[in-house]
Design a protein around this motif. Structure first.
Motif, PDB file in Angstrom:
ATOM      1  N   GLU A   8     -14.443  47.308   0.470  1.00  0.00           N
ATOM      2  CA  GLU A   8     -14.923  45.766   1.179  1.00  0.00           C
ATOM      3  C   GLU A   8     -15.746  45.187   0.505  1.00  0.00           C
ATOM      4  O   GLU A   8     -17.002  46.128   1.276  1.00  0.00           O
ATOM      5  CB  GLU A   8     -15.306  46.247   3.053  1.00  0.00           C
ATOM      6  N   LYS A  11     -20.141  42.424   3.279  1.00  0.00           N
ATOM      7  CA  LYS A  11     -21.053  43.620   3.785  1.00  0.00           C
ATOM      8  C   LYS A  11     -21.166  43.346   4.852  1.00  0.00           C
ATOM      9  O   LYS A  11     -21.239  44.228   5.897  1.00  0.00           O
ATOM     10  CB  LYS A  11     -22.485  42.831   3.061  1.00  0.00           C
ATOM     11  N   ARG A  12     -21.290  41.886   5.657  1.00  0.00           N
ATOM     12  CA  ARG A  12     -20.812  42.679   7.497  1.00  0.00           C
ATOM     13  C   ARG A  12     -19.530  43.387   7.783  1.00  0.00           C
ATOM     14  O   ARG A  12     -19.219  44.064   8.325  1.00  0.00           O
ATOM     15  CB  ARG A  12     -20.771  41.015   8.224  1.00  0.00           C
ATOM     16  N   GLN A  13     -18.569  42.983   7.018  1.00  0.00           N
ATOM     17  CA  GLN A  13     -17.180  43.851   7.526  1.00  0.00           C
ATOM     18  C   GLN A  13     -17.573  44.880   7.260  1.00  0.00           C
ATOM     19  O   GLN A  13     -16.809  45.929   8.285  1.00  0.00           O
ATOM     20  CB  GLN A  13     -15.820  43.484   6.705  1.00  0.00           C
ATOM     21  N   ALA A  14     -18.225  45.429   6.499  1.00  0.00           N
ATOM     22  CA  ALA A  14     -18.270  47.388   5.787  1.00  0.00           C
ATOM     23  C   ALA A  14     -19.117  47.925   6.330  1.00  0.00           C
ATOM     24  O   ALA A  14     -18.647  48.489   7.173  1.00  0.00           O
ATOM     25  CB  ALA A  14     -18.678  46.851   4.342  1.00  0.00           C
ATOM     26  N   LYS A  15     -20.166  46.505   7.031  1.00  0.00           N
ATOM     27  CA  LYS A  15     -21.082  47.399   8.381  1.00  0.00           C
ATOM     28  C   LYS A  15     -20.387  47.222   9.804  1.00  0.00           C
ATOM     29  O   LYS A  15     -20.429  48.465   9.845  1.00  0.00           O
ATOM     30  CB  LYS A  15     -22.467  46.448   8.692  1.00  0.00           C
ATOM     31  N   GLN A  16     -19.372  46.859   9.763  1.00  0.00           N
ATOM     32  CA  GLN A  16     -18.723  47.041  10.922  1.00  0.00           C
ATOM     33  C   GLN A  16     -17.854  47.521  11.089  1.00  0.00           C
ATOM     34  O   GLN A  16     -17.927  48.445  12.315  1.00  0.00           O
ATOM     35  CB  GLN A  16     -17.553  45.122  11.763  1.00  0.00           C
ATOM     36  N   SER A  18     -17.630  50.657   9.125  1.00  0.00           N
ATOM     37  CA  SER A  18     -18.569  51.830   8.881  1.00  0.00           C
ATOM     38  C   SER A  18     -19.071  52.534  10.599  1.00  0.00           C
ATOM     39  O   SER A  18     -18.966  53.652  11.225  1.00  0.00           O
ATOM     40  CB  SER A  18     -19.720  51.707   8.079  1.00  0.00           C
ATOM     41  N   SER A  19     -19.557  51.246  11.108  1.00  0.00           N
ATOM     42  CA  SER A  19     -19.824  51.482  12.688  1.00  0.00           C
ATOM     43  C   SER A  19     -18.678  52.326  13.602  1.00  0.00           C
ATOM     44  O   SER A  19     -18.731  53.416  14.146  1.00  0.00           O
ATOM     45  CB  SER A  19     -20.446  50.445  13.576  1.00  0.00           C
ATOM     46  N   ARG A  22     -17.407  55.513  12.630  1.00  0.00           N
ATOM     47  CA  ARG A  22     -18.277  56.983  12.542  1.00  0.00           C
ATOM     48  C   ARG A  22     -18.263  57.186  13.999  1.00  0.00           C
ATOM     49  O   ARG A  22     -18.385  58.354  14.566  1.00  0.00           O
ATOM     50  CB  ARG A  22     -19.449  56.428  11.646  1.00  0.00           C
ATOM     51  N   GLU A  33     -18.228  48.377  -2.638  1.00  0.00           N
ATOM     52  CA  GLU A  33     -17.553  46.997  -2.275  1.00  0.00           C
ATOM     53  C   GLU A  33     -16.238  45.767  -3.851  1.00  0.00           C
ATOM     54  O   GLU A  33     -15.639  45.362  -3.441  1.00  0.00           O
ATOM     55  CB  GLU A  33     -18.852  45.801  -2.606  1.00  0.00           C
TER      56      GLU A  33
END
Length: 68
Positions: A8, A11-16, A18-19, A22, A33
Motif C-alpha cells: 500500500e 501511508k494513510r491507507q496503510a495505517k488504516q 494495519s489498525s 491488528r 509501500e
C-alpha cells in the motif's frame, strides 16, 4: 501464526489497514509501500495472504508477479 503481506503506497491507507488487521485478525502483518520493499521485508517467508490496491503500479505488479 498467519502472515499477511500488504502493498500500500498511501501511508494513510496503510495505517488504516494495519489498525483493522491488528484489531480483527490474529496474524502477523507486513506493510510495504512498493513491491520491491515488500519482498525485501519478507525475506524468505511466504505470506498466507497478499493484499494490493486495485490500481497497483505496473512496476510493482511485475515484481510481485515475477516472485509468485
Amino acid at each position: 501464526m498467519s502472515l499477511i503481506l500488504a502493498v500500500e503506497p498511501d501511508k494513510r491507507q496503510a495505517k488504516q489497514l494495519s489498525s483493522v488487521i491488528r484489531q480483527q485478525v490474529r496474524a502477523e502483518l507486513v506493510v510495504a509501500e512498493s513491491g520491491a520493499a515488500a519482498l525485501a521485508a519478507l525475506g524468505k517467508r511466504i505470506p498466507d495472504l497478499i493484499l494490493t490496491p486495485p490500481l497497483l503500479p505496473p512496476k510493482d505488479e511485475a515484481v510481485l508477479t515475477g516472485w509468485l
